[in-house]
Write an enzyme that holds these catalytic residues in place. Sequence first.
Site, PDB file in Angstrom:
ATOM      1  N   ASP A 193       0.849  -1.378  -0.076  1.00 33.64           N
ATOM      2  CA  ASP A 193       0.228   0.016  -0.003  1.00 33.64           C
ATOM      3  C   ASP A 193       0.893   1.300  -0.083  1.00 33.64           C
ATOM      4  OD1 ASP A 193      -1.805  -2.009   0.200  1.00 33.64           O
ATOM      5  OD2 ASP A 193      -2.894  -1.059   1.968  1.00 33.64           O
ATOM      6  N   ASP A 211      -4.624  -0.604  -1.911  1.00 34.82           N
ATOM      7  CA  ASP A 211      -6.164  -0.287  -1.293  1.00 34.82           C
ATOM      8  C   ASP A 211      -6.796   0.038  -2.351  1.00 34.82           C
ATOM      9  OD1 ASP A 211      -7.552  -0.760   1.214  1.00 34.82           O
ATOM     10  OD2 ASP A 211      -7.230   1.253   2.030  1.00 34.82           O
ATOM     11  N   HIS A 250     -10.491   1.002  -3.145  1.00 32.24           N
ATOM     12  CA  HIS A 250     -12.067   1.077  -2.886  1.00 32.24           C
ATOM     13  C   HIS A 250     -12.877   1.527  -3.738  1.00 32.24           C
ATOM     14  CE1 HIS A 250     -10.734  -0.067   1.189  1.00 32.24           C
ATOM     15  NE2 HIS A 250     -10.163   1.008   1.511  1.00 32.24           N
ATOM     16  N   HIS A 285     -16.315   1.363   6.181  1.00 35.56           N
ATOM     17  CA  HIS A 285     -14.787   1.393   6.280  1.00 35.56           C
ATOM     18  C   HIS A 285     -14.407   3.117   6.120  1.00 35.56           C
ATOM     19  CE1 HIS A 285     -10.565   0.707   5.883  1.00 35.56           C
ATOM     20  NE2 HIS A 285     -10.327   1.019   4.626  1.00 35.56           N
ATOM     21  N   HIS A 287     -10.441   7.485   1.227  1.00 40.80           N
ATOM     22  CA  HIS A 287      -8.961   7.067   0.554  1.00 40.80           C
ATOM     23  C   HIS A 287      -9.128   6.107  -0.248  1.00 40.80           C
ATOM     24  CE1 HIS A 287      -9.645   4.153   3.694  1.00 40.80           C
ATOM     25  NE2 HIS A 287      -8.798   3.556   3.413  1.00 40.80           N
ATOM     26  N   LYS A 305      -7.168  -4.698  -3.134  1.00 36.82           N
ATOM     27  CA  LYS A 305      -8.041  -5.190  -2.064  1.00 36.82           C
ATOM     28  C   LYS A 305      -9.114  -4.184  -1.573  1.00 36.82           C
ATOM     29  CE  LYS A 305      -4.384  -3.888   1.440  1.00 36.82           C
ATOM     30  NZ  LYS A 305      -5.009  -2.947   1.987  1.00 36.82           N
ATOM     31  N   CYS A 310      -1.748  -2.005   7.755  1.00 38.16           N
ATOM     32  CA  CYS A 310      -1.757  -3.259   6.788  1.00 38.16           C
ATOM     33  C   CYS A 310      -0.441  -4.062   6.547  1.00 38.16           C
ATOM     34  CB  CYS A 310      -2.118  -2.607   5.359  1.00 38.16           C
ATOM     35  SG  CYS A 310      -3.879  -1.553   5.370  1.00 38.16           S
TER      36      CYS A 310
HETATM   37 ZN   LIG Z   1      -8.791   1.274   3.076  1.00 35.68          ZN
END
Ligand SMILES: [Zn+2]
Length: 200
Positions: A16, A58, A60, A66, A81, A105, A148
Amino acid sequence: MSTTEDTERRALIVVDVQNDFCEGGSLAVEGGAAVAAAITAHAAGNAHLYEQVVASRDWHIDPGDHFAEGEPDYLDTWPVHCVAGTDGAAFHPALGVTFDAVVSKGHWTAAYSALEATEDDTGLLLGDWLRARGITELDVVGIATSHCVKATALDALEQGFGVRLLTDLAVGVTPELAAAAVEALVEAGAELATAADVLR
Ligand SMILES: [Zn+2]
């Protein structure tokens, strides 16, 4: 001391290192940009150590709660984010590494561990992708040690990988949280090393 055989089966997992987790990002970790540059130098000088070099991100789309509705608690809810396709989700410009694979992810849920991520081309979960390539040992680096990186290393240990955390190529949200994470990782069986140790 590692044998040639070990070396051939080791992967570098870069967790990340994205704009939103570095200075200027929506969930910035101080020291993120410096870690990006240090990982770049490490990967460039040590291609012989790694059979595979993998980045997680990451990524999203709609991860539900979240993302905080109001004030984030910074435990389970966070500022928006790493929205897929945005500049915040892009790898930091100082991360100049050629990756064999990128795993993503958190499309629809919170996802801290890179072992929850799927490889962009094959759709394989990271653990399966690595096992298919005979990888048994991982060097884990990135952002954030306390979150993470920790989750990735713990999941990898649970899946039977040997895990080494390169402490100077990772940064925590705070030094205290990073220290606690390192302690938990050692307890779980992770090795600690620095980038310089790896060369010895
Ligand atoms: Zn996240």
